[in-house]
Design an enzyme around this catalytic site. Structure first.
Site, PDB file in Angstrom:
ATOM      1  N   ASP A  37       0.854  -1.186   0.000  1.00 46.83           N
ATOM      2  CA  ASP A  37       0.000   0.000   0.000  1.00 46.83           C
ATOM      3  C   ASP A  37       0.884   1.227   0.000  1.00 46.83           C
ATOM      4  O   ASP A  37       1.747   1.380   0.861  1.00 46.83           O
ATOM      5  CB  ASP A  37      -0.933   0.027   1.213  1.00 46.83           C
ATOM      6  CG  ASP A  37      -2.167   0.884   0.969  1.00 46.83           C
ATOM      7  OD1 ASP A  37      -2.011   2.099   0.754  1.00 46.83           O
ATOM      8  OD2 ASP A  37      -3.287   0.340   0.980  1.00 46.83           O
ATOM      9  N   ASN A  99      -5.533  -4.896  -6.410  1.00 47.50           N
ATOM     10  CA  ASN A  99      -6.671  -4.241  -5.769  1.00 47.50           C
ATOM     11  C   ASN A  99      -6.523  -2.733  -5.650  1.00 47.50           C
ATOM     12  O   ASN A  99      -7.516  -2.031  -5.447  1.00 47.50           O
ATOM     13  CB  ASN A  99      -6.870  -4.870  -4.377  1.00 47.50           C
ATOM     14  CG  ASN A  99      -7.886  -4.137  -3.536  1.00 47.50           C
ATOM     15  OD1 ASN A  99      -9.088  -4.271  -3.737  1.00 47.50           O
ATOM     16  ND2 ASN A  99      -7.404  -3.349  -2.576  1.00 47.50           N
ATOM     17  N   TYR A 170     -12.999   6.107 -14.046  1.00 49.24           N
ATOM     18  CA  TYR A 170     -12.973   4.922 -13.187  1.00 49.24           C
ATOM     19  C   TYR A 170     -13.636   3.728 -13.875  1.00 49.24           C
ATOM     20  O   TYR A 170     -13.102   2.618 -13.895  1.00 49.24           O
ATOM     21  CB  TYR A 170     -13.684   5.260 -11.878  1.00 49.24           C
ATOM     22  CG  TYR A 170     -13.787   4.144 -10.883  1.00 49.24           C
ATOM     23  CD1 TYR A 170     -12.691   3.770 -10.107  1.00 49.24           C
ATOM     24  CD2 TYR A 170     -14.990   3.478 -10.663  1.00 49.24           C
ATOM     25  CE1 TYR A 170     -12.787   2.754  -9.163  1.00 49.24           C
ATOM     26  CE2 TYR A 170     -15.110   2.466  -9.729  1.00 49.24           C
ATOM     27  CZ  TYR A 170     -14.003   2.109  -8.980  1.00 49.24           C
ATOM     28  OH  TYR A 170     -14.104   1.103  -8.057  1.00 49.24           O
ATOM     29  N   LYS A 174     -11.969   0.179 -15.016  1.00 48.85           N
ATOM     30  CA  LYS A 174     -12.467  -1.079 -14.471  1.00 48.85           C
ATOM     31  C   LYS A 174     -12.989  -2.005 -15.573  1.00 48.85           C
ATOM     32  O   LYS A 174     -12.883  -3.234 -15.466  1.00 48.85           O
ATOM     33  CB  LYS A 174     -13.554  -0.807 -13.439  1.00 48.85           C
ATOM     34  CG  LYS A 174     -13.035  -0.162 -12.155  1.00 48.85           C
ATOM     35  CD  LYS A 174     -11.985  -1.017 -11.470  1.00 48.85           C
ATOM     36  CE  LYS A 174     -11.699  -0.581 -10.052  1.00 48.85           C
ATOM     37  NZ  LYS A 174     -10.624  -1.392  -9.423  1.00 48.85           N
ATOM     38  N   THR A 204     -16.330   1.096   1.825  1.00 51.90           N
ATOM     39  CA  THR A 204     -14.931   1.488   1.972  1.00 51.90           C
ATOM     40  C   THR A 204     -14.826   3.004   1.871  1.00 51.90           C
ATOM     41  O   THR A 204     -15.801   3.677   1.529  1.00 51.90           O
ATOM     42  CB  THR A 204     -14.058   0.864   0.861  1.00 51.90           C
ATOM     43  OG1 THR A 204     -14.422   1.460  -0.397  1.00 51.90           O
ATOM     44  CG2 THR A 204     -14.271  -0.652   0.774  1.00 51.90           C
TER      45      THR A 204
END
Length: 310
Positions: A37, A99, A170, A174, A204
């Site tokens: 991360d 991810n 986005y 994706k 999230t």
């Protein structure tokens, strides 16, 4: 739970949310985990080592083995160092879970080039870079005569597979990741590598920025990030060797295998079309017009519900 003892996994964007849940679940199944991360903001700015380090502490406190990594996965050389760390410090690489991601939502008429580029870079290139290095590693092992059971699990989104207003950058990234999954599955199967993809729904910091997620309910929470991880763990098992090139939409306990671009209405002219004739056929077929199904209808088709945009 599938037994992943002896496996080495990389999870990118694993400091928070869905990635954190994946790292914890893989470790609970016995895998050694590289917790990657960058620790940036939701918009991808800055860096902070503490989110990855905290997840490593959680894993080790539970008796697992993990190391932290702060590389930018959209940097090709950095992704190479990430894969090298797994091999050098944990003894190999068996699983890559892509991810990591950011958001810069905007309607297309207001979106800047920088907002487009940043999201495409982190999501799409951020899947390519670690995958390319991992694939090269597995090809080398396969050519050396090793039996490889490599796993890549990518992360798409309902915005990518169904489309969502205000997320052109986005959603395009994706959608590209879903196609990337299908192509890599075809390329890497010869080396013993499966490549699959999840399109998750979860509460999230990223989704809370865009949608009204509501408060977590008492009892089972369909939007708990931990609901996504059993799908990932299952796909990483040796017993899942025959499952590849698939995209799974996940909402709570509803897991739906998606079927992307498939044949629809066929307009066939054996000697080719001229524009007037084709237009006449289109107008006759679609006399009331035709347009994409909305997010709500698509979500209902997979046992989910559409969230309200803020």
């Amino acid at each position: 739970m599938p037994n992943l003892t002896g496996k080495v996994a990389i999870v990118t964007g694993a400091g928070r949310g869905i990635g954190r849940a994946h790292a914890l679940a893989l470790a609970a199944a016995g895998a050694k985990v590289v917790v990657n991360d960058l620790g940036g903001s939701l918009a991808g700015e800055g860096a902070d080592a503490s989110p990855a380090e905290q997840v490593v502490e959680e894993i080790t406190a539970a008796g697992g083995e993990a190391v932290a990594n702060g590389e930018n996965v959209a940097d090709y050389a950095g992704a190479g160092r990430l894969v090298a760390q797994a091999v050098d410090e944990l003894g190999g690489l068996d699983i890559l879970v892509n991810n990591a991601g950011i958001l810069r939502d905007r309607m297309i008429v207001n979106m800047t080039e920088a907002e487009w580029d940043a999201v495409i870079n982190v999501h799409l290139k951020g899947h390519f870079c670690p995958s390319q290095h991992a694939a090269a590693h597995w090809r080398e092992r396969s050519k050396a005569g090793d039996e490889v059971h490599g796993r890549i699990v990518n992360t798409s989104s309902p915005s990518g597979v169904f489309g969502n207003v205000g997320q052109a950058n986005y959603g395009a990234a994706k959608a590209g990741i879903a196609a990337f999954t299908v192509i890599l599955a075809q390329e890497l199967g010869r080396y013993g590598v499966t490549v699959n993809c999840v399109a998750p729904n979860a509460r999230t910091r990223m989704t809370e920025e865009t949608f009204d997620m509501g408060e977590a309910p008492e009892g089972f929470d369909a939007l708990d990030p931990a609901n996504i991880s059993p799908v990932v763990v299952a796909l990483c098992a040796d017993e899942a060797q025959g499952i590849t090139g698939q995209v799974f939409h996940v909402w709570g306990g509803a897991v739906s295998r998606l079927q992307g671009w498939t044949g629809g209405d066929l307009f066939d002219a054996p000697k080719g079309w001229d524009a007037d004739a084709l237009l006449a056929e289109l107008r006759a077929k679609y006399s009331d017009g035709i347009s994409p199904r909305g997010m709500a209808e698509n979500m209902a088709s997979v046992g989910a519900r559409s969230l309200t945009t803020k």
